[in-house]
Write a protein that holds these residues in place. Structure first.
Motif, PDB file in Angstrom:
ATOM      1  N   ALA A 109      -3.969  16.411 -15.014  1.00 34.74           N
ATOM      2  CA  ALA A 109      -3.497  16.826 -16.911  1.00 34.74           C
ATOM      3  C   ALA A 109      -4.565  17.962 -17.144  1.00 34.74           C
ATOM      4  N   TYR A 110      -5.971  17.020 -16.507  1.00 28.57           N
ATOM      5  CA  TYR A 110      -7.008  17.690 -17.124  1.00 28.57           C
ATOM      6  C   TYR A 110      -8.104  17.390 -16.167  1.00 28.57           C
ATOM      7  N   GLU A 111      -9.006  18.361 -15.963  1.00 29.33           N
ATOM      8  CA  GLU A 111     -10.103  18.264 -15.201  1.00 29.33           C
ATOM      9  C   GLU A 111     -11.006  17.294 -15.242  1.00 29.33           C
ATOM     10  N   MET A 112     -11.401  16.433 -13.412  1.00 34.25           N
ATOM     11  CA  MET A 112     -11.984  15.533 -13.882  1.00 34.25           C
ATOM     12  C   MET A 112     -12.948  15.563 -12.735  1.00 34.25           C
ATOM     13  N   LYS A 113     -13.845  15.671 -13.309  1.00 30.06           N
ATOM     14  CA  LYS A 113     -15.423  15.602 -12.148  1.00 30.06           C
ATOM     15  C   LYS A 113     -15.201  17.115 -10.880  1.00 30.06           C
ATOM     16  N   LYS A 114     -15.024  18.303 -12.534  1.00 31.87           N
ATOM     17  CA  LYS A 114     -14.668  20.109 -11.896  1.00 31.87           C
ATOM     18  C   LYS A 114     -13.569  19.677 -10.937  1.00 31.87           C
ATOM     19  N   GLN A 115     -12.646  18.885 -10.860  1.00 29.85           N
ATOM     20  CA  GLN A 115     -11.599  18.458  -9.437  1.00 29.85           C
ATOM     21  C   GLN A 115      -9.970  18.862 -10.632  1.00 29.85           C
ATOM     22  N   ASP A 116      -9.448  19.437 -10.548  1.00 32.96           N
ATOM     23  CA  ASP A 116      -8.286  19.982 -10.506  1.00 32.96           C
ATOM     24  C   ASP A 116      -6.734  19.102 -10.157  1.00 32.96           C
ATOM     25  N   LYS A 117      -7.462  18.280  -9.112  1.00 27.74           N
ATOM     26  CA  LYS A 117      -5.981  17.942  -8.517  1.00 27.74           C
ATOM     27  C   LYS A 117      -6.942  16.268  -7.989  1.00 27.74           C
ATOM     28  N   GLY A 118      -6.423  15.842  -7.416  1.00 29.96           N
ATOM     29  CA  GLY A 118      -6.861  14.147  -6.700  1.00 29.96           C
ATOM     30  C   GLY A 118      -5.679  13.747  -5.564  1.00 29.96           C
ATOM     31  N   HIS A 119      -5.925  12.576  -4.924  1.00 31.25           N
ATOM     32  CA  HIS A 119      -4.939  12.347  -3.268  1.00 31.25           C
ATOM     33  C   HIS A 119      -4.779  11.023  -3.880  1.00 31.25           C
ATOM     34  N   TYR A 120      -3.589   9.963  -4.628  1.00 30.76           N
ATOM     35  CA  TYR A 120      -3.324   9.133  -4.997  1.00 30.76           C
ATOM     36  C   TYR A 120      -3.374   8.103  -4.024  1.00 30.76           C
ATOM     37  N   PHE A 121      -3.981   6.918  -4.404  1.00 33.73           N
ATOM     38  CA  PHE A 121      -3.297   5.824  -3.357  1.00 33.73           C
ATOM     39  C   PHE A 121      -2.800   4.912  -4.165  1.00 33.73           C
ATOM     40  N   TYR A 122      -2.297   4.047  -4.329  1.00 36.25           N
ATOM     41  CA  TYR A 122      -1.726   2.472  -4.706  1.00 36.25           C
ATOM     42  C   TYR A 122      -1.587   1.205  -4.375  1.00 36.25           C
ATOM     43  N   TYR A 123      -2.022   0.024  -3.915  1.00 34.60           N
ATOM     44  CA  TYR A 123      -2.661  -0.348  -3.809  1.00 34.60           C
ATOM     45  C   TYR A 123      -1.844  -2.323  -4.409  1.00 34.60           C
ATOM     46  N   GLU A 124      -1.048  -3.465  -4.449  1.00 30.24           N
ATOM     47  CA  GLU A 124      -0.798  -4.151  -4.910  1.00 30.24           C
ATOM     48  C   GLU A 124      -1.803  -5.546  -4.111  1.00 30.24           C
ATOM     49  N   ILE A 125      -2.501  -6.020  -4.806  1.00 30.48           N
ATOM     50  CA  ILE A 125      -3.682  -7.033  -3.867  1.00 30.48           C
ATOM     51  C   ILE A 125      -4.010  -8.302  -4.407  1.00 30.48           C
ATOM     52  N   SER A 126      -3.919  -8.811  -3.231  1.00 29.63           N
ATOM     53  CA  SER A 126      -4.901 -10.296  -4.322  1.00 29.63           C
ATOM     54  C   SER A 126      -6.273 -10.490  -3.776  1.00 29.63           C
ATOM     55  N   ALA A 127      -6.522 -11.019  -4.825  1.00 25.33           N
ATOM     56  CA  ALA A 127      -7.920 -11.304  -4.556  1.00 25.33           C
ATOM     57  C   ALA A 127      -8.557 -12.078  -5.523  1.00 25.33           C
ATOM     58  N   ASP A 128     -10.069 -12.292  -5.412  1.00 25.14           N
ATOM     59  CA  ASP A 128     -11.177 -13.089  -6.537  1.00 25.14           C
ATOM     60  C   ASP A 128     -11.401 -12.296  -7.559  1.00 25.14           C
ATOM     61  N   PRO A 129     -11.259 -12.819  -8.482  1.00 22.65           N
ATOM     62  CA  PRO A 129     -11.764 -11.691  -9.622  1.00 22.65           C
ATOM     63  C   PRO A 129     -12.959 -11.758  -9.800  1.00 22.65           C
ATOM     64  N   ALA A 130     -13.724 -12.592  -9.627  1.00 25.01           N
ATOM     65  CA  ALA A 130     -15.601 -11.890  -8.721  1.00 25.01           C
ATOM     66  C   ALA A 130     -15.517 -10.953  -8.132  1.00 25.01           C
ATOM     67  N   GLN A 153       1.032  -0.864  -0.300  1.00 24.88           N
ATOM     68  CA  GLN A 153      -0.395  -0.014  -0.142  1.00 24.88           C
ATOM     69  C   GLN A 153       0.826   1.330  -0.070  1.00 24.88           C
ATOM     70  N   ASP A 154       0.734   2.097  -0.858  1.00 24.60           N
ATOM     71  CA  ASP A 154       1.612   3.599  -0.714  1.00 24.60           C
ATOM     72  C   ASP A 154       0.503   4.579  -0.964  1.00 24.60           C
ATOM     73  N   ASP A 155       1.097   5.635  -0.051  1.00 23.54           N
ATOM     74  CA  ASP A 155       0.417   6.874  -0.304  1.00 23.54           C
ATOM     75  C   ASP A 155       1.141   7.433  -1.465  1.00 23.54           C
ATOM     76  N   MET A 156       0.054   7.894  -2.407  1.00 22.05           N
ATOM     77  CA  MET A 156       1.262   8.940  -3.743  1.00 22.05           C
ATOM     78  C   MET A 156       1.254  10.198  -3.848  1.00 22.05           C
ATOM     79  N   GLY A 157       0.031  10.751  -2.865  1.00 18.81           N
ATOM     80  CA  GLY A 157      -0.204  11.919  -2.278  1.00 18.81           C
ATOM     81  C   GLY A 157      -0.783  13.202  -3.299  1.00 18.81           C
ATOM     82  N   VAL A 158      -1.045  14.278  -3.220  1.00 20.76           N
ATOM     83  CA  VAL A 158      -1.387  14.868  -3.846  1.00 20.76           C
ATOM     84  C   VAL A 158      -0.858  15.398  -5.369  1.00 20.76           C
ATOM     85  N   ARG A 159      -1.768  15.128  -6.259  1.00 19.04           N
ATOM     86  CA  ARG A 159      -1.271  15.039  -7.717  1.00 19.04           C
ATOM     87  C   ARG A 159      -2.268  15.651  -8.099  1.00 19.04           C
ATOM     88  N   LEU A 160      -1.839  17.474 -10.137  1.00 15.99           N
ATOM     89  CA  LEU A 160      -2.539  18.082 -10.215  1.00 15.99           C
ATOM     90  C   LEU A 160      -2.506  17.415 -11.170  1.00 15.99           C
TER      91      LEU A 160
END
Length: 93
Positions: A47-68, A38-45
């Motif tokens: 390249a274009y606006e998404m859902k009326k937001q110009d920045k977001g807080h990114y998180f990265y995970y590596e998981i093991s899960a059932d495909p369903a 699990q990695d907190d990648m922080g707030v980043r700007l």
């Protein structure tokens, strides 16, 4: 169980980010998903606006899960307003 990389972007609002992280953790725990990284990648700007937001807080995970369970997660994440984007990618063995 398959291995996945999972990236999620929350609104840059700290309250919504923490609430979203708790929701993700509870969903993963209920589905017996094993989080290997699990990695907190922080707030980043964006390249274009998404859902009326110009920045977001990114998180990265590596998981093991059932495909369903991945399909279930995707449906729930689409309905959550604090999540701007998310992506599940299957890792090769």
């Amino acid at each position: 169980m398959r291995n996945y990389e999972f990236t999620i972007i929350f609104e840059a609002n700290e309250e919504k980010t923490q609430a979203g992280l708790k929701k993700v953790a509870s969903l993963f725990e209920a589905a017996s998903v094993e989080i290997t990284k699990q990695d907190d990648m922080g707030v980043r700007l964006f390249a274009y606006e998404m859902k009326k937001q110009d920045k977001g807080h990114y998180f990265y995970y590596e998981i093991s899960a059932d495909p369903a369970s991945i399909v279930t997660f995707e449906k729930k994440f689409l309905l959550d307003n604090s999540i701007i984007k998310f992506l599940f990618v299957s890792k090769e063995k």
